[in-house]
Write an enzyme that holds these catalytic residues in place. Structure first.
Site, PDB file in Angstrom:
ATOM      1  N   LEU A  86       0.855  -1.238  -0.148  1.00  0.00           N
ATOM      2  CA  LEU A  86      -0.112  -0.080  -0.027  1.00  0.00           C
ATOM      3  C   LEU A  86       0.931   1.330   0.009  1.00  0.00           C
ATOM      4  O   LEU A  86       0.229   2.505   0.188  1.00  0.00           O
ATOM      5  CB  LEU A  86      -1.031  -0.157   1.159  1.00  0.00           C
ATOM      6  CG  LEU A  86      -1.921  -1.237   1.236  1.00  0.00           C
ATOM      7  CD1 LEU A  86      -2.612  -1.378   2.581  1.00  0.00           C
ATOM      8  CD2 LEU A  86      -2.815  -1.259   0.136  1.00  0.00           C
ATOM      9  N   CYS A  87       2.012   1.252  -0.295  1.00  0.00           N
ATOM     10  CA  CYS A  87       2.949   2.158  -0.462  1.00  0.00           C
ATOM     11  C   CYS A  87       2.822   2.853  -1.674  1.00  0.00           C
ATOM     12  O   CYS A  87       2.704   2.431  -2.534  1.00  0.00           O
ATOM     13  CB  CYS A  87       4.388   2.088  -0.049  1.00  0.00           C
ATOM     14  SG  CYS A  87       4.905   1.673   1.798  1.00  0.00           S
ATOM     15  N   HIS A  88       2.988   4.234  -1.657  1.00  0.00           N
ATOM     16  CA  HIS A  88       2.894   5.130  -2.895  1.00  0.00           C
ATOM     17  C   HIS A  88       4.159   4.919  -3.436  1.00  0.00           C
ATOM     18  O   HIS A  88       5.307   5.006  -2.859  1.00  0.00           O
ATOM     19  CB  HIS A  88       2.571   6.606  -2.640  1.00  0.00           C
ATOM     20  CG  HIS A  88       1.135   6.751  -2.175  1.00  0.00           C
ATOM     21  ND1 HIS A  88       0.762   6.492  -0.971  1.00  0.00           N
ATOM     22  CD2 HIS A  88      -0.036   7.090  -2.792  1.00  0.00           C
ATOM     23  CE1 HIS A  88      -0.425   6.737  -0.743  1.00  0.00           C
ATOM     24  NE2 HIS A  88      -1.113   7.086  -1.887  1.00  0.00           N
ATOM     25  N   ASP A 137      23.524 -12.064   4.209  1.00  0.00           N
ATOM     26  CA  ASP A 137      23.729 -12.905   3.199  1.00  0.00           C
ATOM     27  C   ASP A 137      25.502 -13.158   3.039  1.00  0.00           C
ATOM     28  O   ASP A 137      25.808 -14.288   2.775  1.00  0.00           O
ATOM     29  CB  ASP A 137      23.177 -12.504   1.813  1.00  0.00           C
ATOM     30  CG  ASP A 137      23.317 -13.321   0.716  1.00  0.00           C
ATOM     31  OD1 ASP A 137      23.303 -14.574   0.757  1.00  0.00           O
ATOM     32  OD2 ASP A 137      23.974 -12.814  -0.494  1.00  0.00           O
TER      33      ASP A 137
END
EC number: 4.6.1.17
Length: 167
Positions: A86-88, A137
């Site tokens: 839901l991020c713009h 990693d």
């Protein structure tokens, strides 16, 4: 729980990403003012003194961990809207990812800037998270027990609510 200056300004009791039926939706920011936005987030990678020494001297089998993690964090900030539903999409004007090397840990700090209609906290958190994952990693072969910890927003400014700083 950490307290923050201006915390009472944020406790409206309403979740901005839910509509009146409780369904998830993207917040409409059409009418919000475009302002300068900044957010700073941080997190910690906890490991051994031997691994910190390998990171500091470039002695890891995969190469320069800090340079790789810095680029990964910057790239991640730019892709936040692809990762967080839901991020713009925002036009970021600057992203800095910095490291403070301790004896048993590395603190990752990301500062994100934009001139837009919504804040850049998620971009800063994403930058820190992906930089930390990249470090993990690169060291997991020598320390699979390394821990990513304490990812949080430290500071934000801009927009209707102004400045907020974690105390």
């Amino acid at each position: 729980m950490a307290r923050a200056s201006g915390a009472s300004d944020y406790r409206s009791g309403e979740l901005s990403h839910q509509d009146e039926r409780g369904a998830a939706h993207m917040v409409d920011i059409t009418e919000k003012a475009t302002t300068k936005r900044t957010a700073v987030a941080a997190g910690i990678l906890r490991t051994s003194a031997q691994v910190v020494a390998l990171i500091s001297t470039g002695g890891l089998p995969k190469g320069d961990a800090l340079a790789t993690a810095r680029v990964a964090g910057i790239m991640a900030a730019k892709r936040t809207s692809d990762l967080i539903p839901l991020c713009h999409q925002l036009a970021l004007t600057g992203v800095d990812v910095d490291f403070t090397v301790g004896q048993l840990d590395i603190e990752i700090t990301a500062t994100v800037r934009s001139t837009d209609r919504t804040g850049v906290e998620m971009e800063a958190l994403t930058a820190v998270s992906v930089a930390a994952l990249t470090l993990y990693d690169m060291i997991k072969a020598v320390d699979p027990g390394a821990l990513i910890d304490d990812i949080r927003v430290l500071h934000k400014e801009g927009g209707r609510r102004g400045t907020w700083t974690r105390r």
